[in-house]
Enzyme design. Structure first.
Site, PDB file in Angstrom:
ATOM      1  CG  ASP A 230      -2.174  -0.864   0.949  1.00  0.00           C
ATOM      2  OD1 ASP A 230      -1.966  -2.184   0.994  1.00  0.00           O
ATOM      3  OD2 ASP A 230      -3.373  -0.322   0.431  1.00  0.00           O
ATOM      4  CE  LYS A 241      -5.617  -5.284   4.352  1.00  0.00           C
ATOM      5  NZ  LYS A 241      -6.416  -4.137   5.027  1.00  0.00           N
TER       6      LYS A 241
HETATM    7  O1  MRU Z   1      -7.613  -2.915   2.815  1.00  0.00           O
HETATM    8  P1  MRU Z   1      -7.355  -3.514   1.423  1.00  0.00           P
HETATM    9  O2  MRU Z   1      -8.075  -4.460   0.957  1.00  0.00           O
HETATM   10  O3  MRU Z   1      -7.672  -2.199   0.592  1.00  0.00           O
HETATM   11  O4  MRU Z   1      -5.953  -3.834   1.551  1.00  0.00           O
HETATM   12  C1  MRU Z   1      -5.238  -4.112   0.097  1.00  0.00           C
HETATM   13  C2  MRU Z   1      -3.855  -4.522   0.321  1.00  0.00           C
HETATM   14  O5  MRU Z   1      -3.383  -4.494   1.395  1.00  0.00           O
HETATM   15  C3  MRU Z   1      -3.131  -5.069  -0.999  1.00  0.00           C
HETATM   16  O6  MRU Z   1      -2.143  -5.950  -0.600  1.00  0.00           O
HETATM   17  C4  MRU Z   1      -2.592  -3.800  -1.506  1.00  0.00           C
HETATM   18  O7  MRU Z   1      -3.299  -2.542  -1.519  1.00  0.00           O
HETATM   19  C5  MRU Z   1      -1.835  -4.028  -2.696  1.00  0.00           C
HETATM   20  S1  MRU Z   1      -3.074  -4.292  -4.001  1.00  0.00           S
HETATM   21  C6  MRU Z   1      -2.277  -4.077  -5.510  1.00  0.00           C
END
Ligand code: MRU
Length: 345
Positions: A230, A241
């Site tokens: 992220d 995550k």
């Molecule tokens: O809370 P989320 O579902 O938006 O979290 C998403 C993630 O942690 C993904 O691993 C990250 O955004 C990379 S997606 C290409």
């Protein structure tokens, strides 16, 4: 499969809260509806929320509320506040506001200019994902057993995904890979979304509980951990995550490579290290209840920490759209980013 797109003056997105049971397209007519969709995780994943927010500002530009630039800046602030960790959101909004500033003074062309910029952001994500898939798949050996986390596929991006895009490309290349996808408590992006994508793409995959990862590694059943991001700080610390850090520690303990895949739009050059990355905490109800059924006794304190930081010394490589960064990550990422800027002129 496109996850977020512009159609007939509205923003359309695949509603991820309804998957895998139903494939429902949600139509947003105002930027606030897109903001709500981002908050609810109807659209989620760092690159996908960046593109959705960009389209939301294009929607806002078409609204008649006077003082357009001030209105757009307020809308951008409202969108940025929906989710703090994924830097792609802020990155896309800053690009959109800059495009609005360039088009100021020509109110009739402003909406068109913003739609063009939003489409450019979405198209660049598609291209970046394809490049990541090629660079990453080239590093995968035949028959690898790869453990992944959360959802980094089409649903998390505009088209094919980051870490998941590599899995897909390696599968297309006939490498005979096998995937372990962790459920990803509490929202179950792995069990609901990655499982759905693996099934659609015909990639051999198995869902495991998050806490089964260590045992599998101890049995020698995992050749690589491959996750998305992220936000990546300048030194290569990776926010992703919640639970990603645990996997990185396990991978190191079992001498399994821990690889991250992310476009350069996920690199935050303003953050020197992971300590500067804001980590979202969400509604405790997502942890306390499953499918509407409360698990935790009422009155017991629950925390829903949505992201963690994996320090760069646990990261074996970061696959970007400009190539693969290897330790020392700070230098390698800076070189890839500079080369990419030079190519773009
Ligand atoms: O809370 P989320 O579902 O938006 O979290 C998403 C993630 O942690 C993904 O691993 C990250 O955004 C990379 S997606 C290409």
């Amino acid at each position: 499969m496109r996850t977020v797109w512009w159609e007939a003056g509205t923003v359309r997105l695949l509603d991820q809260t309804r998957l895998p049971d139903e494939v429902v397209v949600r139509t947003c007519h105002a930027w606030e509806e897109v903001a709500q969709a981002i908050r609810e995780l109807a659209v989620r994943g760092a690159p996908a929320i960046g593109a959705a927010a960009a389209y939301a500002l294009a929607l806002a530009a078409g609204e008649e509320r006077g003082e357009t630039l001030a209105f757009l800046r307020r809308a951008a602030e409202g969108l940025a506040a929906t989710r703090p960790t994924a830097v792609n959101l802020r990155w896309a909004l800053e690009r959109m506001v800059a495009a609005a500033e360039r088009a100021e003074g020509e109110p009739r062309s402003l909406a068109a200019a913003l739609l063009r910029e939003a489409e450019a952001i979405a198209d660049e994500d598609v291209r970046a994902n394809r490049a990541i898939a090629e660079f990453g798949a080239a590093t995968i050996a035949p028959g690898e057993r790869i453990l992944t986390y959360c959802n980094t596929g089409s649903l998390a991006t505009v088209e094919i995904g980051t870490a998941y895009g590599i899995l897909r490309r390696a599968h297309e290349q006939g490498k005979g890979i096998e995937v372990f996808a962790c459920e990803t408590r509490p929202v179950l992006q792995g069990a609901r979304l990655t499982a759905w994508e693996l099934q659609r793409d015909g990639i051999p995959g198995t869902i495991i509980t998050d806490n089964a990862a260590g045992s599998l590694m101890a049995q020698g059943a995992v050749d690589r951990v491959l996750v998305g991001a992220d936000r990546v700080a300048r030194n290569g610390d990776v926010a992703n995550k919640i639970g990603t850090y645990t996997l990185a520690v396990l991978a190191r303990a079992h001498e399994v490579p821990f690889v991250v895949a992310a476009p350069l739009s996920t690199l935050d050059r303003r953050a020197a290290g992971g300590a500067e990355i804001p980590l979202e905490e969400r509604d405790p109800q997502e942890v306390a209840a499953i499918g509407g059924r409360r698990l935790v006794p009422a009155g017991v304190r629950v925390r829903n920490i949505a992201f963690d930081v994996t320090p760069h010394h646990l990261v074996s490589a970061i696959v970007t759209d400009a190539g693969v960064a290897t330790p020392p990550l700070e230098r390698s990422l800076a070189e890839l980013a500079a080369a990419s800027r030079a190519r773009r002129g």
